[in-house]
Design an enzyme around this catalytic site. Structure first.
Site, PDB file in Angstrom:
ATOM      1  N   LYS A 143       1.311  -1.022  -0.005  1.00  0.00           N
ATOM      2  CA  LYS A 143       0.184  -0.172   0.271  1.00  0.00           C
ATOM      3  C   LYS A 143       1.160   1.278   0.272  1.00  0.00           C
ATOM      4  O   LYS A 143       2.412   1.084   0.886  1.00  0.00           O
ATOM      5  CB  LYS A 143      -1.120   0.070   0.953  1.00  0.00           C
ATOM      6  CG  LYS A 143      -2.053   0.714   1.424  1.00  0.00           C
ATOM      7  CD  LYS A 143      -2.465   0.791   2.054  1.00  0.00           C
ATOM      8  CE  LYS A 143      -3.490   2.218   2.381  1.00  0.00           C
ATOM      9  NZ  LYS A 143      -4.661   2.273   3.574  1.00  0.00           N
ATOM     10  N   SER A 173      -9.623   2.682   3.191  1.00  0.00           N
ATOM     11  CA  SER A 173      -9.206   3.522   2.086  1.00  0.00           C
ATOM     12  C   SER A 173      -7.682   2.417   1.633  1.00  0.00           C
ATOM     13  O   SER A 173      -7.206   2.600   0.284  1.00  0.00           O
ATOM     14  CB  SER A 173      -8.113   4.326   2.925  1.00  0.00           C
ATOM     15  OG  SER A 173      -7.394   3.610   4.227  1.00  0.00           O
ATOM     16  N   SER A 210     -10.262  -0.276   7.116  1.00  0.00           N
ATOM     17  CA  SER A 210      -9.250   0.202   6.002  1.00  0.00           C
ATOM     18  C   SER A 210      -8.692  -0.750   5.210  1.00  0.00           C
ATOM     19  O   SER A 210      -8.734  -0.895   4.342  1.00  0.00           O
ATOM     20  CB  SER A 210      -8.567   1.342   6.213  1.00  0.00           C
ATOM     21  OG  SER A 210      -9.071   2.735   5.627  1.00  0.00           O
TER      22      SER A 210
END
Lengths: 484, 476
Positions: free
Chosen positions: A76, A151, A175
């Site tokens: 990420k 997210s 998330s």
């Protein structure tokens, strides 16, 4: 090859049935052809990956086999990667190259994994739909008109579309679990303190926790073992010993008592409820006892979260001031002007909204009413969980109140958006580990089953998840877009 | 009509090896931005880790002033934007400091007064903004960012600049005794903010205060406080009220001027830093530190008076500076030197030159060993004290070795009575007018005669014998 799990790829590589370079190229090619539909990557690190893969292949040929040697991974874009761009989904860090590696990155590199790219995300991890990214929306592989959740939307979508066998994520209020639920993959958020936060760009420090996306519980367990553990660079990381999660989760399943919070089912969408109850039935037939429990205050979770998280973020994001790194506005008159313009230009709307909310909540005269009150609610929520875990081994519920929604559907309604996290935030507030795994579909869109454990009970969570995946096949379903 | 009320906040840089939250070095004077790591720069993703050495130093201070050491003190974030504050917040202690309460005794004109401490807390220093390096830009040096500080907050219990300066000096001396700071005020290791207000004489109600920021010398503290008292008195005298504000002392103009008013004051939005755990301090650690405390100024003072028979006045001077007191004791070590004479020498000769050159003990050009050699030669009457003073000046100014001077130049005191007799007789003969005056009661003229004899002997005459001879001969 892309349909293989981490556990299977590990064997292939160790037995030299495939080289790391071949594997790397295979996934890079897939990303190049398929990701134009998804936008799940912010950057591809092809050159870096090939170099790494060659190194690993050489090691393997010499008989030195690292535990995850040669397995492709997507990070990420919130994790700092030395020499590679780390944008955090923001214009602010569009050209930022980190001078150091996050501990999670360091650990997975040491384990022999090959970073193939950095995944798209909501800006500074603030969002539940991946629509706040400066680098564009991520699309849900099951239907590109829908969001993948957020997210960590890019990390979830890329694993769902078989563009990568596993990826990292971070979870501040859901998330990891919410996008895992919306894209039909496994995502685990460990106990707060289980995994070092060093080098993970902070959103809300007391809630942030790194975790993993894979397609199976077993793979989650394999990777979790490698990212966990005490880090002298993170004072909030735990010194508790790290078990071999893979071994633990594959041990013979023993009966468990599982709590179902009545509040989670109250007013729940009919299909979600049906699918969830079906998974309870399956588990009931296979050695689990169920018990209704009450988590009365969990309803206050979103409100408390929306004070604590913005408050911390308002302070954490102060360092992005245009002085030392990141976006700096041109033609500024003085230092205040430099701050204002750089931050106005560098941050997107959702980030600004949260900085403003957080600044307000911490202001003189409001601190007690908002921040302190929210911290008290947090304590109450923690205590309720602690009470519940006196009676049950694990808690089960749907991960999200519904399946994925359409892109644009909630982007102008922050409150509706924040409510997508209603089942996930309270575990962050309490610092508990939790995982989402596929449990069925609503129409053509996946739904996730959330397992919540007591502090440091990741092994129990993974054990139940693995058991569930032995008796169901939801985790093997794949979106059409991923091809054969 | 007005009584002034003064409280001080003293910032002391701790001399830990590394910074309070990062492994970067704290050495002063390194090239700009070479002692700032990713953590000091506030790079994305970095986290602070508390330096235990700083905690131990804070505890030492707390023990020395009789404070309570709080378990589970909390680091908070003080949020404000400034270019030399990389994270946009300073990590400090707010609601729960590590050190609570305590007291410091000050003695002024022989009178003792206790100044109570409110607290002392740990925090990180900011970097430095440099405004005169480039014509249209400011530069930032982050070497200092993250240097550990303790902020020592006093109760508003000082009544004038003299008390404030004495209190400041005592704290300054104490931190050096404890070895927790070099106390270098020029380099900014020791600086203070003064809170000053006036109230009606006899009233218990405090007036509105002004805070003077960042004063870095004892002299400036004194003048800043005096000026501020005067400024406020003028305002109150004409019936106006003092505005609560932060002021700066400008030593070049010797005045204070407004920096920002209360209305413009920052809302620092303090909240507990989620990156750091509460500071857990065990009773064992406190006991361990207690058992390893160095001798403190008050104990040393008592000891000097008892052990060496020094006056309180001399003792205070020697003991106020740990290094000076050690310099003194090093001279006495393994020697028969008279402590009183040694103390006199240090206070009159050594300190005079040290003050002239603004030197602190560690920079003295004369080592305690060499001074010991010199004083031993005075004590065994090899050289006169007049000669010794000359030799000492040469040692100080040119770093000459006292052995070389005394031995090579055949420096010897003339103690031969016969030889001195002749000289004394000559002087008396050639100054008969002064002799008459002396004999008619002008006793002070003895010094004149001694001087003349000394001149004749080129300073080598034994003053004791000369005095004796002169007194005898002038009687007649």
């Amino acid at each position: 090859m892309h349909n293989k799990t981490v556990s299977e790829l590990k064997k292939y590589l160790e037995e030299k049935k495939i080289s790391s370079v071949e594997l790397t190229k295979h996934f890079v090619d897939r990303i190049k052809t398929i990701d134009s539909h998804l936008n799940s990557f912010i950057s591809l690190t092809e050159e870096y990956a090939i170099t790494q893969a060659k190194k690993i292949d050489l090691e393997i040929s010499k008989g030195k086999i690292r535990p995850l040697a040669g397995i492709p991974l997507a990070q990420k874009d919130i994790f700092c990667t030395k020499g590679l761009k780390t944008t955090c989904g923001s214009k602010m860090l569009e050209n930022f190259i980190s001078p150091y590696n996050a501990t999670v990155v360091e650990k997975l590199n040491d384990a022999g994994m090959v970073i193939i790219g950095k995944t798209n995300m909501d800006e500074f991890a603030m969002g539940s739909s991946n629509e706040t990214s400066y680098f564009g929306d991520v699309k849900n592989p099951w239907d590109t008109e829908y969001v993948p959740g957020g997210s960590s939307g890019g990390s979830a979508a890329s694993v769902a579309a078989r563009l990568i066998p596993c990826s990292t994520g971070t979870d501040t209020g859901g998330s990891i679990r919410q996008p895992a639920s919306l894209t039909g993959v496994c995502g685990i958020k460990p106990t707060y303190g289980r995994v070092s936060r060093y080098g993970m760009i902070a959103f809300a420090s007391s809630l942030d926790q790194a975790g993993i996306f894979t397609r199976t519980a077993e793979d989650c367990a394999i990777l979790l073992t490698h990212i966990s553990g005490y880090d002298p660079k993170d004072s909030t990381s735990s010194r508790k010993e790290v078990p071999d999660y893979e071994k633990e989760c594959k041990q013979k399943f023993t009966s468990m008592t599982i709590g179902i919070p009545v509040e989670f089912l109250d007013g729940l969408d009919d299909t979600v409820k049906e699918v969830f109850e079906e998974s309870i039935k399956v588990l009931e037939k296979n050695g689990c006892k169920f018990k209704k429990i009450s988590l009365k205050s969990s309803k206050l979770g979103v409100s408390a979260y929306q004070v604590v998280a913005p408050a911390e973020c308002s302070s954490n994001l102060s360092r992005f001031d245009g002085v030392r790194f990141g976006h700096r506005a041109d033609n500024t008159k003085n230092i205040d002007d430099l701050y204002k313009k750089s931050r106005s230009e560098g941050f997107g709307q959702e980030v600004k909204r949260r900085i403003l909310i957080g600044t307000y909540a911490l202001s003189a005269g409001y601190y007690d009413a908002y921040y302190l009150k929210a911290q008290k609610i947090r304590k109450v929520i923690s205590n309720e969980f602690a009470e519940a875990f006196k009676e049950v081994d694990l808690i089960l519920g749907p991960t999200a109140p519904d399946c994925a929604f359409k892109i644009g559907e909630k982007s102008n309604d922050p409150i509706a958006m924040y409510l997508s996290d209603v089942f996930t935030v309270s575990t962050n507030l309490a610092g508990l580990p939790a995982m989402s795994l596929p449990m069925g579909f609503k129409n053509h869109l996946p739904l996730g089953l959330q397992i919540i454990g007591n502090h440091f009970d990741e092994a129990k969570i993974l054990s139940l998840a693995h058991h569930y995946q032995q008796i169901t096949d939801w985790h093997t379903k794949k979106p059409k877009l991923s091809g054969d | 009509m007005w009584e002034s009320v003064i409280g001080l906040e003293i910032h002391v840089q701790l001399n830990t090896k590394s910074k309070i939250f990062s492994p970067a070095s704290t050495n002063f004077g390194a090239p700009q931005n070479t002692q700032a790591c990713a953590i000091d720069l506030g790079m994305p993703g970095v986290l602070p880790v508390l330096n235990e050495e700083a905690v131990i130093m804070a505890i030492k201070f707390g023990i020395a002033v009789g404070s309570e050491i709080l378990d589970n003190s909390i680091f908070a974030r003080k949020n404000y934007f400034y270019p030399d504050l990389p994270k946009g917040y300073q990590i400090s202690q707010y609601e729960i400091p590590i050190v609570s309460g305590g007291a410091m005794e000050i003695i002024i004109n022989g009178k003792s007064k206790i100044i109570n401490l409110t607290r002392a807390h740990l925090e990180e220093d900011a970097g430095k903004s440099i405004h005169d390096l480039y014509p249209n830009e400011s530069a930032i040096d982050l070497n200092r960012a993250g240097t550990p500080l303790i902020e020592i907050v006093s109760e508003p219990e000082m009544e004038n600049a003299e008390e404030a300066v004495q209190y400041l000096k005592n704290i300054h001396s104490l931190v050096q005794y404890l070895g927790i700071s070099d106390g270098n005020m020029q380099e900014g290791s020791f600086r203070c903010d003064a809170n000053i207000s006036l109230k009606k004489k006899g009233s218990t109600k405090l007036g509105t205060r002004a805070e003077i920021k960042n004063i870095n010398s004892f002299k400036y503290v004194e003048s800043a406080i005096n000026h501020e008292i005067e400024r406020q008195a003028v305002i109150l005298d004409r019936g106006d009220s003092v505005v609560q504000e932060t002021r700066l002392y400008d030593p070049s103009k010797d005045e204070t001027r407004s920096m920002r008013s209360k209305v413009e004051a920052n809302d620092y939005r303090y909240f507990p830093d989620p990156d750091l755990l509460p500071v857990s301090i065990s009773q064992e650690l406190i006991e361990e530190i207690k058992s390893n405390m160095p001798e403190l100024p008050s104990a040393k003072k008592t000891r000097f008076i008892n052990q060496y028979g020094l006056s309180e006045y001399d003792t205070i001077i020697l003991v106020s500076d740990r290094e000076l007191s050690e310099y003194f004791e090093n001279i006495l070590k393994d020697s028969d030197l008279n402590p009183k004479m040694t103390a006199n020498w240090i206070i009159t000769e050594v300190l005079a030159l040290a003050k002239k050159n603004y030197l602190s003990v560690k920079d003295y050009p004369v080592s305690s060993e060499d001074l010991k050699y010199l004083l031993s030669n005075v004590a065994n009457e090899t050289i006169s004290s007049k000669q010794a003073k000359d030799v000492f000046e040469r040692m100080w100014d040119n770093k000459e070795n006292p052995r070389d001077i005394i031995e090579n130049e055949g420096m010897k005191q003339i103690s031969d009575v016969g030889e001195l007799n002749k000289i004394v007789d000559n002087i008396i003969k050639n100054n008969y007018k002064s002799v008459e005056e002396y004999q008619s009661g002008k006793d002070k003229l003895l010094g004149f005669f001694v001087g003349q004899v000394m001149k004749e002997t080129q300073g080598q005459g034994n003053p004791k014998i000369i005095n004796q001879l002169l007194k005898e001969k002038l009687k007649k």
